[in-house]
Design a protein around this motif. Structure first.
Motif, PDB file in Angstrom:
ATOM      1  N   GLY A   1      -3.877 -20.122  14.261  1.00  0.00           N
ATOM      2  CA  GLY A   1      -4.223 -20.801  13.017  1.00  0.00           C
ATOM      3  C   GLY A   1      -5.360 -20.191  12.224  1.00  0.00           C
ATOM      4  O   GLY A   1      -5.811 -20.776  11.242  1.00  0.00           O
ATOM      5  N   LEU A   2      -5.842 -19.004  12.640  1.00  0.00           N
ATOM      6  CA  LEU A   2      -6.886 -18.362  11.848  1.00  0.00           C
ATOM      7  C   LEU A   2      -6.281 -17.776  10.581  1.00  0.00           C
ATOM      8  O   LEU A   2      -5.100 -17.424  10.547  1.00  0.00           O
ATOM      9  N   GLY A   3      -7.096 -17.659   9.558  1.00  0.00           N
ATOM     10  CA  GLY A   3      -6.699 -16.947   8.352  1.00  0.00           C
ATOM     11  C   GLY A   3      -7.437 -15.625   8.312  1.00  0.00           C
ATOM     12  O   GLY A   3      -8.618 -15.564   8.679  1.00  0.00           O
ATOM     13  N   ILE A   4      -6.761 -14.567   7.898  1.00  0.00           N
ATOM     14  CA  ILE A   4      -7.366 -13.233   7.930  1.00  0.00           C
ATOM     15  C   ILE A   4      -7.227 -12.555   6.563  1.00  0.00           C
ATOM     16  O   ILE A   4      -6.127 -12.469   6.007  1.00  0.00           O
ATOM     17  N   PHE A   5      -8.366 -12.098   6.028  1.00  0.00           N
ATOM     18  CA  PHE A   5      -8.358 -11.163   4.907  1.00  0.00           C
ATOM     19  C   PHE A   5      -8.432  -9.762   5.492  1.00  0.00           C
ATOM     20  O   PHE A   5      -9.362  -9.445   6.241  1.00  0.00           O
ATOM     21  N   LEU A   6      -7.464  -8.922   5.148  1.00  0.00           N
ATOM     22  CA  LEU A   6      -7.380  -7.574   5.698  1.00  0.00           C
ATOM     23  C   LEU A   6      -7.588  -6.573   4.565  1.00  0.00           C
ATOM     24  O   LEU A   6      -6.738  -6.452   3.680  1.00  0.00           O
ATOM     25  N   ILE A   7      -8.731  -5.888   4.579  1.00  0.00           N
ATOM     26  CA  ILE A   7      -9.012  -4.864   3.565  1.00  0.00           C
ATOM     27  C   ILE A   7      -8.438  -3.544   4.070  1.00  0.00           C
ATOM     28  O   ILE A   7      -8.732  -3.126   5.186  1.00  0.00           O
ATOM     29  N   ASP A   8      -7.599  -2.900   3.252  1.00  0.00           N
ATOM     30  CA  ASP A   8      -6.988  -1.661   3.736  1.00  0.00           C
ATOM     31  C   ASP A   8      -6.609  -0.747   2.583  1.00  0.00           C
ATOM     32  O   ASP A   8      -6.414  -1.191   1.451  1.00  0.00           O
ATOM     33  N   HIS A   9      -6.512   0.554   2.896  1.00  0.00           N
ATOM     34  CA  HIS A   9      -5.971   1.536   1.949  1.00  0.00           C
ATOM     35  C   HIS A   9      -4.497   1.802   2.243  1.00  0.00           C
ATOM     36  O   HIS A   9      -3.770   2.306   1.398  1.00  0.00           O
ATOM     37  N   ASP A  10      -4.094   1.481   3.467  1.00  0.00           N
ATOM     38  CA  ASP A  10      -2.787   1.893   3.970  1.00  0.00           C
ATOM     39  C   ASP A  10      -1.727   0.847   3.627  1.00  0.00           C
ATOM     40  O   ASP A  10      -1.676  -0.234   4.220  1.00  0.00           O
ATOM     41  N   VAL A  11      -0.889   1.180   2.667  1.00  0.00           N
ATOM     42  CA  VAL A  11       0.153   0.249   2.206  1.00  0.00           C
ATOM     43  C   VAL A  11       1.079  -0.128   3.360  1.00  0.00           C
ATOM     44  O   VAL A  11       1.475  -1.284   3.518  1.00  0.00           O
ATOM     45  N   ARG A  12       1.419   0.865   4.188  1.00  0.00           N
ATOM     46  CA  ARG A  12       2.336   0.603   5.306  1.00  0.00           C
ATOM     47  C   ARG A  12       1.755  -0.417   6.281  1.00  0.00           C
ATOM     48  O   ARG A  12       2.441  -1.319   6.752  1.00  0.00           O
ATOM     49  N   ALA A  13       0.455  -0.283   6.564  1.00  0.00           N
ATOM     50  CA  ALA A  13      -0.208  -1.231   7.478  1.00  0.00           C
ATOM     51  C   ALA A  13      -0.177  -2.634   6.892  1.00  0.00           C
ATOM     52  O   ALA A  13       0.067  -3.615   7.605  1.00  0.00           O
ATOM     53  N   VAL A  14      -0.392  -2.740   5.585  1.00  0.00           N
ATOM     54  CA  VAL A  14      -0.383  -4.053   4.930  1.00  0.00           C
ATOM     55  C   VAL A  14       1.013  -4.672   4.995  1.00  0.00           C
ATOM     56  O   VAL A  14       1.163  -5.872   5.273  1.00  0.00           O
ATOM     57  N   ILE A  15       2.029  -3.856   4.770  1.00  0.00           N
ATOM     58  CA  ILE A  15       3.412  -4.369   4.844  1.00  0.00           C
ATOM     59  C   ILE A  15       3.726  -4.865   6.253  1.00  0.00           C
ATOM     60  O   ILE A  15       4.377  -5.896   6.440  1.00  0.00           O
ATOM     61  N   GLU A  16       3.233  -4.149   7.254  1.00  0.00           N
ATOM     62  CA  GLU A  16       3.534  -4.528   8.642  1.00  0.00           C
ATOM     63  C   GLU A  16       2.737  -5.740   9.109  1.00  0.00           C
ATOM     64  O   GLU A  16       3.220  -6.531   9.912  1.00  0.00           O
ATOM     65  N   LEU A  17       1.503  -5.907   8.618  1.00  0.00           N
ATOM     66  CA  LEU A  17       0.605  -6.911   9.190  1.00  0.00           C
ATOM     67  C   LEU A  17       0.419  -8.161   8.336  1.00  0.00           C
ATOM     68  O   LEU A  17      -0.007  -9.187   8.849  1.00  0.00           O
ATOM     69  N   CYS A  18       0.722  -8.063   7.035  1.00  0.00           N
ATOM     70  CA  CYS A  18       0.320  -9.143   6.120  1.00  0.00           C
ATOM     71  C   CYS A  18       1.495 -10.003   5.647  1.00  0.00           C
ATOM     72  O   CYS A  18       2.641  -9.570   5.642  1.00  0.00           O
ATOM     73  N   ASP A  19       1.156 -11.220   5.233  1.00  0.00           N
ATOM     74  CA  ASP A  19       2.128 -12.142   4.631  1.00  0.00           C
ATOM     75  C   ASP A  19       2.136 -12.004   3.113  1.00  0.00           C
ATOM     76  O   ASP A  19       3.171 -12.106   2.474  1.00  0.00           O
TER      77      ASP A  19
END
Length: 249
Positions: free
Chosen positions: A192-210
């Motif tokens: 139930g945690l919420g996470i802000f993920l700062i990244d340059h890597d578009v692929r990582a964001v697609i894999e990890l983020c909602d």
């Protein structure tokens, strides 16, 4: 559902340059929101206003629907907001338990640091987050990148983080280590945690983020649901500052 955190109309300037210009983002429980953009886009500056590193010129921060004032990292922690920087801020010569309780050590009735109690608590939290972690006695400098992330994340979660800010958590990690961090993030979402993920890597964001919020020149280009966009859509937002076209239903 009330968002865990809302940042509304945030602004901050440095030397007459508007680094963040009327940006609004939010985050729900069990959600990962990626913050994308070039260096200087404003994403780290935006999140530093949430972590207490910068004081905004204007805007509003709400946590669980309540207006809050965050002027320091201590204020952020009081609202269960923890930041895991790329450097991880670990003491290399200390083991996992000593790092987890650094500055917040468990002491016994005589006032001495209780190493056994700290190790027992560390084993409990690691069993929840990374059951494969075994190197409890080793100094953290002997750990792999993914294992070091486990220690930093465990420290935040043990002290009741509900909102986690992660700064490029998979930068400089190999595929296996990156997978370990992905599993950690998945476990945090389940809890139930919420996470802000700062990244340059578009692929990582697609894999990890909602969802992903893209910034350019201090402004918000837009926020999109990851299942609705492609890698090219996100790159177009980052480079051109253009929203993806609506897809035909």
């Amino acid at each position: 559902m009330t968002p865990l955190v809302e940042m509304k109309d945030m602004c901050i300037s440095f030397g007459g340059v508007r680094a963040v210009d009327h940006v609004s983002v939010d985050l729900h429980p069990g959600e990962v929101v990626g913050l994308l953009g070039h260096n200087g886009a404003g994403k780290s500056t935006l999140i530093k206003m949430l972590s207490g590193a910068y004081k905004p010129d204007s805007g509003e921060i709400r946590v669980n629907g309540q207006h809050v004032t965050i002027n320091s990292p201590r204020d952020a922690r009081a609202h269960n907001i923890e930041t895991i920087y790329q450097t991880l801020a670990l003491a290399d010569n200390l083991d996992a338990a000593s790092n987890l309780f650094l500055g917040r050590e468990i002491v016994n009735t005589l006032g001495f640091v209780d190493d056994d109690a700290m190790e027992a608590e560390t084993r409990k939290i690691m069993a929840r987050l990374n059951p494969n972690f075994q190197k409890f006695k080793a100094p953290v400098k002997a750990l792999s990148g993914g294992q070091r992330q486990s220690v930093a994340i465990s420290r935040a979660v043990y002290f009741n983080a509900k909102i986690l800010i992660m700064d490029e958590p998979t930068a400089a990690l190999g595929p296996q280590e990156t997978q370990m961090v992905a599993e950690l993030i998945h476990e945090l979402k389940k809890q139930g945690l919420g996470i802000f993920l700062i990244d340059h890597d578009v692929r990582a964001v697609i894999e990890l983020c909602d969802r992903a919020s893209v910034m350019k020149n201090g402004k918000l280009v837009g926020t999109v649901n990851i299942p609705d966009v492609t890698e090219d859509d996100l790159l177009s937002m980052i480079i051109l500052g253009k929203q993806p076209e609506q897809k035909a239903s």
